[in-house]
Design a protein around this motif. Structure first.
Motif, PDB file in Angstrom:
ATOM      1  N   GLN A 220     -37.416  87.686 -97.701  1.00  0.00           N
ATOM      2  CA  GLN A 220     -38.485  86.724 -97.460  1.00  0.00           C
ATOM      3  C   GLN A 220     -39.475  86.738 -98.617  1.00  0.00           C
ATOM      4  O   GLN A 220     -39.685  87.769 -99.248  1.00  0.00           O
ATOM      5  N   ALA A 221     -40.133  85.601 -98.868  1.00  0.00           N
ATOM      6  CA  ALA A 221     -41.055  85.475 -99.994  1.00  0.00           C
ATOM      7  C   ALA A 221     -42.506  85.666 -99.573  1.00  0.00           C
ATOM      8  O   ALA A 221     -43.414  85.286-100.292  1.00  0.00           O
ATOM      9  N   ASN A 222     -42.763  86.258 -98.400  1.00  0.00           N
ATOM     10  CA  ASN A 222     -44.121  86.487 -97.892  1.00  0.00           C
ATOM     11  C   ASN A 222     -44.282  87.940 -97.467  1.00  0.00           C
ATOM     12  O   ASN A 222     -43.364  88.519 -96.898  1.00  0.00           O
ATOM     13  N   TRP A 223     -45.464  88.493 -97.721  1.00  0.00           N
ATOM     14  CA  TRP A 223     -45.799  89.855 -97.302  1.00  0.00           C
ATOM     15  C   TRP A 223     -47.208  89.847 -96.749  1.00  0.00           C
ATOM     16  O   TRP A 223     -48.040  89.012 -97.139  1.00  0.00           O
ATOM     17  N   GLN A 224     -47.518  90.785 -95.880  1.00  0.00           N
ATOM     18  CA  GLN A 224     -48.875  91.014 -95.401  1.00  0.00           C
ATOM     19  C   GLN A 224     -49.160  92.499 -95.594  1.00  0.00           C
ATOM     20  O   GLN A 224     -48.707  93.325 -94.819  1.00  0.00           O
ATOM     21  N   LEU A 225     -49.875  92.833 -96.650  1.00  0.00           N
ATOM     22  CA  LEU A 225     -50.221  94.222 -96.903  1.00  0.00           C
ATOM     23  C   LEU A 225     -51.324  94.616 -95.934  1.00  0.00           C
ATOM     24  O   LEU A 225     -52.281  93.877 -95.750  1.00  0.00           O
TER      25      LEU A 225
ATOM     26  N   PRO B 217     -52.714  89.148 -98.138  1.00  0.00           N
ATOM     27  CA  PRO B 217     -51.515  88.311 -98.010  1.00  0.00           C
ATOM     28  C   PRO B 217     -50.911  88.062 -99.388  1.00  0.00           C
ATOM     29  O   PRO B 217     -51.616  87.834-100.371  1.00  0.00           O
ATOM     30  N   VAL B 218     -49.590  88.133 -99.474  1.00  0.00           N
ATOM     31  CA  VAL B 218     -48.884  87.909-100.735  1.00  0.00           C
ATOM     32  C   VAL B 218     -47.808  86.859-100.482  1.00  0.00           C
ATOM     33  O   VAL B 218     -47.061  86.937 -99.495  1.00  0.00           O
ATOM     34  N   GLN B 219     -47.729  85.878-101.389  1.00  0.00           N
ATOM     35  CA  GLN B 219     -46.716  84.826-101.281  1.00  0.00           C
ATOM     36  C   GLN B 219     -46.229  84.468-102.680  1.00  0.00           C
ATOM     37  O   GLN B 219     -47.023  84.340-103.609  1.00  0.00           O
ATOM     38  N   ILE B 220     -44.916  84.316-102.808  1.00  0.00           N
ATOM     39  CA  ILE B 220     -44.337  83.920-104.090  1.00  0.00           C
ATOM     40  C   ILE B 220     -43.484  82.680-103.902  1.00  0.00           C
ATOM     41  O   ILE B 220     -43.126  82.309-102.773  1.00  0.00           O
ATOM     42  N   ASP B 221     -43.145  82.064-105.023  1.00  0.00           N
ATOM     43  CA  ASP B 221     -42.256  80.909-105.035  1.00  0.00           C
ATOM     44  C   ASP B 221     -41.024  81.285-105.851  1.00  0.00           C
ATOM     45  O   ASP B 221     -41.135  81.938-106.888  1.00  0.00           O
ATOM     46  N   LEU B 222     -39.843  80.885-105.358  1.00  0.00           N
ATOM     47  CA  LEU B 222     -38.581  81.145-106.050  1.00  0.00           C
ATOM     48  C   LEU B 222     -37.996  79.808-106.478  1.00  0.00           C
ATOM     49  O   LEU B 222     -38.078  78.824-105.742  1.00  0.00           O
ATOM     50  N   ASN B 223     -37.374  79.758-107.642  1.00  0.00           N
ATOM     51  CA  ASN B 223     -36.793  78.503-108.115  1.00  0.00           C
ATOM     52  C   ASN B 223     -35.459  78.183-107.445  1.00  0.00           C
ATOM     53  O   ASN B 223     -34.942  77.083-107.567  1.00  0.00           O
ATOM     54  N   ARG B 224     -34.877  79.171-106.723  1.00  0.00           N
ATOM     55  CA  ARG B 224     -33.632  78.969-105.991  1.00  0.00           C
ATOM     56  C   ARG B 224     -33.564  79.989-104.861  1.00  0.00           C
ATOM     57  O   ARG B 224     -34.360  80.924-104.801  1.00  0.00           O
TER      58      ARG B 224
END
Length: 187
Positions: free
Chosen positions: A145-150, A115-122
């Motif tokens: 989207q800011a989420n991935w499932q490899l 699972p991959v998740q990131i945060d964006l400032n905007r």
């Protein structure tokens, strides 16, 4: 039937230059079209002038937007005279932060899931997309989207990074993280 459709198409093409089209039926029952009369049995068709121009549009008189706004504007008090921001102000610089996985994390998944998740400032703007990079190569299609499932990733060491692109140009990126994927071997 194909000949008739061809001739109709030819008639339409010829009608762009000729205003009169002649038709006749030959002894085999085939309908013919031409811009010149051939024979005594030809009938003429008069077409409208396709070269005629459309009439000019009519507009009602109007007042400029600035003039209408200035006539209804009140005198501003000192508290109301703050600088205005423009509508086309440049968006805030985009920054991406990797939330999951963390650097040097060991992941145990027999299915090879990461699972991959990131945060964006905007929020992403128009034309901005995110691209996941796995081991220096693009993984999947760009997305917003800011989420991935490899899925079904081979065991071993992998580097993961996310890039943000606007109209094909790189505008931001996360620092790459290294993960160690462990999968059970079935014998």
């Amino acid at each position: 039937m194909k000949n008739i459709l061809f001739l109709i198409g030819l008639t339409v093409a010829l009608s762009c230059t000729a205003q009169t089209v002649y038709t006749w039926v030959d002894e085999d029952g085939v309908l013919h079209f031409s811009d010149t009369p051939t024979g005594q049995s030809a009938k003429s068709l008069h077409l409208p002038d396709v070269q005629a121009s459309a009439p000019a549009p009519k507009f009602e008189s109007s007042t400029p937007v600035d003039a209408a706004a200035s006539s209804t504007t009140k005198t501003a008090t000192p508290a109301q005279t703050q600088p205005k921001t423009t509508e086309r102000e440049a968006p805030t610089q985009l920054t991406l932060t990797m939330l999951n996985p963390v650097h040097d994390q060991t992941i145990r998944s027999n299915l090879g899931l990461i699972p991959v998740q990131i945060d964006l400032n905007r929020k992403l703007g128009i034309g901005e997309q995110l691209q996941l990079m796995l081991d220096g190569r693009r993984y999947g299609a760009p997305q917003t989207q800011a989420n991935w499932q490899l899925k079904d990733i081979e065991r071993g060491t992998h580097t993961i990074a996310i890039q943000a692109h606007r109209s094909g140009k790189l505008i931001a990126s996360t620092s790459p993280v290294t993960v160690y994927l462990h999968r059970a071997t079935i014998k």
